[in-house]
Design an enzyme around this catalytic site. Structure first.
Site, PDB file in Angstrom:
ATOM      1  N   ASN A  52      17.385  11.595 -13.535  1.00  0.00           N
ATOM      2  CA  ASN A  52      18.427  12.282 -12.739  1.00  0.00           C
ATOM      3  C   ASN A  52      19.740  11.715 -13.247  1.00  0.00           C
ATOM      4  O   ASN A  52      19.955  10.503 -13.130  1.00  0.00           O
ATOM      5  CB  ASN A  52      18.187  11.937 -11.275  1.00  0.00           C
ATOM      6  CG  ASN A  52      19.073  12.636 -10.267  1.00  0.00           C
ATOM      7  OD1 ASN A  52      19.065  12.224  -9.120  1.00  0.00           O
ATOM      8  ND2 ASN A  52      19.788  13.668 -10.652  1.00  0.00           N
ATOM      9  N   GLN A  76      24.871  15.133 -11.107  1.00  0.00           N
ATOM     10  CA  GLN A  76      25.891  14.793 -10.111  1.00  0.00           C
ATOM     11  C   GLN A  76      27.004  13.927 -10.732  1.00  0.00           C
ATOM     12  O   GLN A  76      26.744  13.175 -11.685  1.00  0.00           O
ATOM     13  CB  GLN A  76      25.273  13.978  -8.949  1.00  0.00           C
ATOM     14  CG  GLN A  76      24.566  14.823  -7.912  1.00  0.00           C
ATOM     15  CD  GLN A  76      23.092  15.047  -8.214  1.00  0.00           C
ATOM     16  OE1 GLN A  76      22.440  14.239  -8.900  1.00  0.00           O
ATOM     17  NE2 GLN A  76      22.560  16.164  -7.744  1.00  0.00           N
ATOM     18  N   CYS A 103      22.889  10.548  -2.256  1.00  0.00           N
ATOM     19  CA  CYS A 103      22.169  10.684  -3.524  1.00  0.00           C
ATOM     20  C   CYS A 103      21.480   9.352  -3.797  1.00  0.00           C
ATOM     21  O   CYS A 103      22.160   8.358  -4.053  1.00  0.00           O
ATOM     22  CB  CYS A 103      23.130  11.041  -4.657  1.00  0.00           C
ATOM     23  SG  CYS A 103      22.324  11.127  -6.276  1.00  0.00           S
ATOM     24  N   GLY A 104      20.159   9.354  -3.721  1.00  0.00           N
ATOM     25  CA  GLY A 104      19.404   8.099  -3.804  1.00  0.00           C
ATOM     26  C   GLY A 104      19.378   7.514  -5.207  1.00  0.00           C
ATOM     27  O   GLY A 104      19.659   6.318  -5.401  1.00  0.00           O
ATOM     28  N   ASN A 158      21.159  14.054   3.628  1.00  0.00           N
ATOM     29  CA  ASN A 158      21.270  15.404   3.073  1.00  0.00           C
ATOM     30  C   ASN A 158      19.999  16.174   3.433  1.00  0.00           C
ATOM     31  O   ASN A 158      18.973  15.578   3.738  1.00  0.00           O
ATOM     32  CB  ASN A 158      21.508  15.354   1.558  1.00  0.00           C
ATOM     33  CG  ASN A 158      20.404  14.585   0.826  1.00  0.00           C
ATOM     34  OD1 ASN A 158      19.587  13.896   1.418  1.00  0.00           O
ATOM     35  ND2 ASN A 158      20.364  14.728  -0.487  1.00  0.00           N
ATOM     36  N   HIS A 189      16.511  18.340   3.462  1.00  0.00           N
ATOM     37  CA  HIS A 189      15.325  18.500   2.610  1.00  0.00           C
ATOM     38  C   HIS A 189      14.270  19.360   3.291  1.00  0.00           C
ATOM     39  O   HIS A 189      14.052  19.211   4.496  1.00  0.00           O
ATOM     40  CB  HIS A 189      14.733  17.130   2.280  1.00  0.00           C
ATOM     41  CG  HIS A 189      15.567  16.341   1.317  1.00  0.00           C
ATOM     42  ND1 HIS A 189      15.411  16.442  -0.057  1.00  0.00           N
ATOM     43  CD2 HIS A 189      16.605  15.491   1.496  1.00  0.00           C
ATOM     44  CE1 HIS A 189      16.296  15.668  -0.654  1.00  0.00           C
ATOM     45  NE2 HIS A 189      17.035  15.082   0.257  1.00  0.00           N
ATOM     46  N   GLU A 220      16.915  20.941  -6.653  1.00  0.00           N
ATOM     47  CA  GLU A 220      18.001  20.354  -5.876  1.00  0.00           C
ATOM     48  C   GLU A 220      19.083  21.374  -5.508  1.00  0.00           C
ATOM     49  O   GLU A 220      19.485  22.205  -6.338  1.00  0.00           O
ATOM     50  CB  GLU A 220      18.667  19.218  -6.657  1.00  0.00           C
ATOM     51  CG  GLU A 220      17.874  17.936  -6.671  1.00  0.00           C
ATOM     52  CD  GLU A 220      18.739  16.740  -7.031  1.00  0.00           C
ATOM     53  OE1 GLU A 220      19.935  16.730  -6.682  1.00  0.00           O
ATOM     54  OE2 GLU A 220      18.204  15.808  -7.673  1.00  0.00           O
ATOM     55  N   CYS A 261      14.624  13.104  -7.930  1.00  0.00           N
ATOM     56  CA  CYS A 261      15.516  13.218  -6.767  1.00  0.00           C
ATOM     57  C   CYS A 261      15.144  12.091  -5.811  1.00  0.00           C
ATOM     58  O   CYS A 261      14.036  12.090  -5.253  1.00  0.00           O
ATOM     59  CB  CYS A 261      15.346  14.578  -6.093  1.00  0.00           C
ATOM     60  SG  CYS A 261      16.391  14.790  -4.637  1.00  0.00           S
ATOM     61  N   THR A 276      16.511  11.035  -2.788  1.00  0.00           N
ATOM     62  CA  THR A 276      16.392  11.422  -1.372  1.00  0.00           C
ATOM     63  C   THR A 276      15.212  12.379  -1.190  1.00  0.00           C
ATOM     64  O   THR A 276      14.546  12.376  -0.157  1.00  0.00           O
ATOM     65  CB  THR A 276      17.682  12.092  -0.868  1.00  0.00           C
ATOM     66  OG1 THR A 276      18.071  13.139  -1.775  1.00  0.00           O
ATOM     67  CG2 THR A 276      18.806  11.080  -0.722  1.00  0.00           C
ATOM     68  N   GLY A 277      14.931  13.168  -2.245  1.00  0.00           N
ATOM     69  CA  GLY A 277      13.779  14.075  -2.190  1.00  0.00           C
ATOM     70  C   GLY A 277      12.466  13.310  -2.150  1.00  0.00           C
ATOM     71  O   GLY A 277      11.536  13.678  -1.418  1.00  0.00           O
TER      72      GLY A 277
HETATM   73  N1  LIG Z   1      21.406  17.746  -4.640  1.00  0.00           N
HETATM   74  C1  LIG Z   1      21.490  16.828  -3.489  1.00  0.00           C
HETATM   75  C2  LIG Z   1      22.379  15.602  -3.822  1.00  0.00           C
HETATM   76  C3  LIG Z   1      21.753  14.684  -4.877  1.00  0.00           C
HETATM   77  C4  LIG Z   1      20.426  14.137  -4.444  1.00  0.00           C
HETATM   78  C5  LIG Z   1      19.544  13.513  -5.544  1.00  0.00           C
HETATM   79  N2  LIG Z   1      20.048  13.561  -6.886  1.00  0.00           N
HETATM   80  C6  LIG Z   1      19.071  12.117  -5.155  1.00  0.00           C
HETATM   81  O1  LIG Z   1      18.791  11.296  -6.040  1.00  0.00           O
HETATM   82  O2  LIG Z   1      18.933  11.883  -3.919  1.00  0.00           O
HETATM   83  C7  LIG Z   1      22.098  17.596  -2.303  1.00  0.00           C
HETATM   84  O3  LIG Z   1      22.774  18.615  -2.532  1.00  0.00           O
HETATM   85  O4  LIG Z   1      21.885  17.154  -1.160  1.00  0.00           O
END
Ligand SMILES: N[C@H](CCC[C@H](N)C(=O)O)C(=O)O
Length: 277
Positions: free
Chosen positions: A13, A46, A75-76, A159, A161, A211, A220, A222-223
């Protein structure tokens, strides 16, 4: 305007990281989109901004922008790279770094081999706080998609999910088709990150994430947290899980409702540069 940046990634990422403490400049959404553009700019999923904190309890302020220019709450993978960046640039010598984000404070713990552990805070299940247009919180929901339905878990890691468990190989999921249908589903008024997970055992999953504001990424953070939390609430997973993503592995732990989600994973510096905006 000339802008110094560092290109980094966390499990694939990828990020453009900008120190706005040492360089004073104002980045507009079109500047963010140019930085993120893989042909006309540097290219990344990002853009991460390092700023002086507003909150005296924090060491830094961490702002996150998707490639489409939209600012987001968390963003984790970026948080791990943030910790490495501020230490590499001698903005701090701390190994425990408190950071202010749009969704609250997170704590970054620098481990060995450029790995970082992030306390991502507790997941939020109330639909109105995800936000998800349902009245009652539930373990899972049936999301109407193209005349059919998809069973999902829905939660916020700061954010939004939505996570769907697939029985087959997650690589077989037509993410290019399904991803945007979930991301832009009208019941998610701020859109949503769409995770598709395959449970390999009670301590290991495969995961792909389409995402919000980017499309499919190689990882991802947070994912990964959202998928593990959903899997634990459904009793498919135990409290510490290895998450296999296309770009690498993350470790995610959660001890249950009200408890923080702890995510640990790698960081990498690719190159440093200067761009004319
Ligand atoms: N696209 C995500 C933000 C980046 C999350 C991701 N890159 C991570 O590592 O958590 C959103 O719109 O909430």
């Amino acid at each position: 305007m000339l802008l110094k940046f560092t290109k980094m990634h966390g499990a694939g990422n990828d990020f453009v990281v900008v120190d706005l403490i040492s360089q004073r400049c104002k980045l507009r959404p079109r500047d963010i989109r140019k930085l993120a553009d893989r042909r006309f700019g540097v290219g990344c999923d990002q853009v991460l901004l390092v700023e002086a904190p507003g909150n005296p309890e924090a060491d830094f302020r961490y702002r996150i922008f998707n490639a489409d220019g939209g600012e987001v709450e968390q963003c984790g993978n970026g948080a791990r790279c943030f910790a490495r960046f501020v230490r590499d640039r001698r903005l701090t010598s701390k190994r425990v770094i408190t950071v202010e984000t749009a969704s609250g404070m997170i704590v970054l713990r620098v481990r060995d081999n450029h790995r970082v552990e992030v306390d991502m805070g507790a997941p939020v299940f109330e639909p109105g706080k995800i936000p998800f247009e349902r009245t009652e919180a539930a373990q899972s929901y049936s999301l109407e998609i193209e005349g059919g339905s998809l069973e999902i878990g829905a939660l916020s890691m700061g954010n939004p999910h939505a996570v769907h468990r697939v029985e087959e190989d997650v690589q077989a999921v037509d993410l290019a088709h399904l991803g945007p249908l979930v991301e832009n589903h009208p019941e998610f008024p701020q859109r949503v990150n769409a995770g598709f997970m395959q449970v390999l055992s009670d301590s290991e999953i495969n995961l792909r994430v389409y995402e919000r504001g980017v499309g499919e990424t190689l990882a991802c953070g947070t994912g990964a947290c959202a998928a593990v939390v959903y899997g634990i609430t459904r009793n498919w997973l135990q409290d510490t899980v290895t998450v296999n993503l296309p770009g690498g592995k993350l470790s995610v732990s959660w001890q249950g409702p009200g408890q923080p989600v702890i995510m640990t994973g790698p960081t990498a510096v690719v190159f440093e540069g200067t761009i004319r905006l």
